[in-house]
Write an enzyme that holds these catalytic residues in place. Sequence first.
Site, short mmCIF file in Angstrom:
data_model
loop_
_atom_site.label_atom_id
_atom_site.label_comp_id
_atom_site.label_asym_id
_atom_site.label_seq_id
_atom_site.Cartn_x
_atom_site.Cartn_y
_atom_site.Cartn_z
N ASN A 1 -13.21 -2.89 2.21
CA ASN A 1 -14.25 -1.87 2.34
C ASN A 1 -15.09 -1.79 1.06
O ASN A 1 -14.53 -1.81 -0.04
CB ASN A 1 -13.60 -0.50 2.60
CG ASN A 1 -12.74 -0.50 3.85
OD1 ASN A 1 -13.08 -1.14 4.85
ND2 ASN A 1 -11.62 0.20 3.82
N ASP B 1 0.85 -1.19 0.00
CA ASP B 1 0.00 0.00 0.00
C ASP B 1 0.89 1.25 0.00
O ASP B 1 1.88 1.32 0.72
CB ASP B 1 -0.91 -0.02 1.24
CG ASP B 1 -2.03 0.98 1.14
OD1 ASP B 1 -3.20 0.56 1.03
OD2 ASP B 1 -1.75 2.20 1.18
N HIS C 1 -10.43 -4.49 -3.38
CA HIS C 1 -9.10 -4.86 -2.87
C HIS C 1 -9.24 -5.30 -1.43
O HIS C 1 -10.06 -4.80 -0.68
CB HIS C 1 -8.11 -3.71 -3.00
CG HIS C 1 -8.61 -2.41 -2.45
ND1 HIS C 1 -9.49 -1.60 -3.15
CD2 HIS C 1 -8.40 -1.80 -1.28
CE1 HIS C 1 -9.78 -0.55 -2.42
NE2 HIS C 1 -9.13 -0.64 -1.28
#
Length: 140
Positions: free
Chosen positions: A88, A32, A101
Amino acid sequence: MVDSNCIFCKIANGEIPSKTVYEDERFRAILDISPANRGHVIILAKNHAANIFEMSDEDASQVYVVAKKVATAMQKVLKFDGVNIMQNNGEIAGQTVFHHHMHVIPRYKNDKVTFEYEHLSEGDILGDEEVAQIRALAQG
Ligand code: 5GP
Ligand code: ZN
């Protein structure tokens, strides 16, 4: 299918370079860019789906297997104390990039990461009718 306007499609399919910790024919797992904690990885499907609702059953059934592989390897290297696997869907749920993701977020004793929420009262548990409706739809 790939969405030509989607940055995660470009990263997943190698058009944009990334720090990749895992790749197979369906997925790429990358670091990330703005990690919640040291070693934060996101797993991107190569096929575009904005969220869980659009995702194919094949990708949905494999993504947790990939999460397990990546988390197991990361645990050996990073020796973290725990790990959050989360995902999410929708802005209200914290989604900011609308290509599905899965987050793999290592946790270390005394880290500063929080996902805290207040628990509601018993009155906010669903009623029997809603449970029955959901069950009928989920089981088909
Ligand atoms: P979301 O909030 O949608 O669940 O998570 C989006 C995640 O993607 C965030 O943790 C954010 O830091 C990460 N991210 C956004 N853009 C990029 C990018 O271009 N490259 C990488 N590696 N991560 C990104
Ligand atoms: Zn995409």
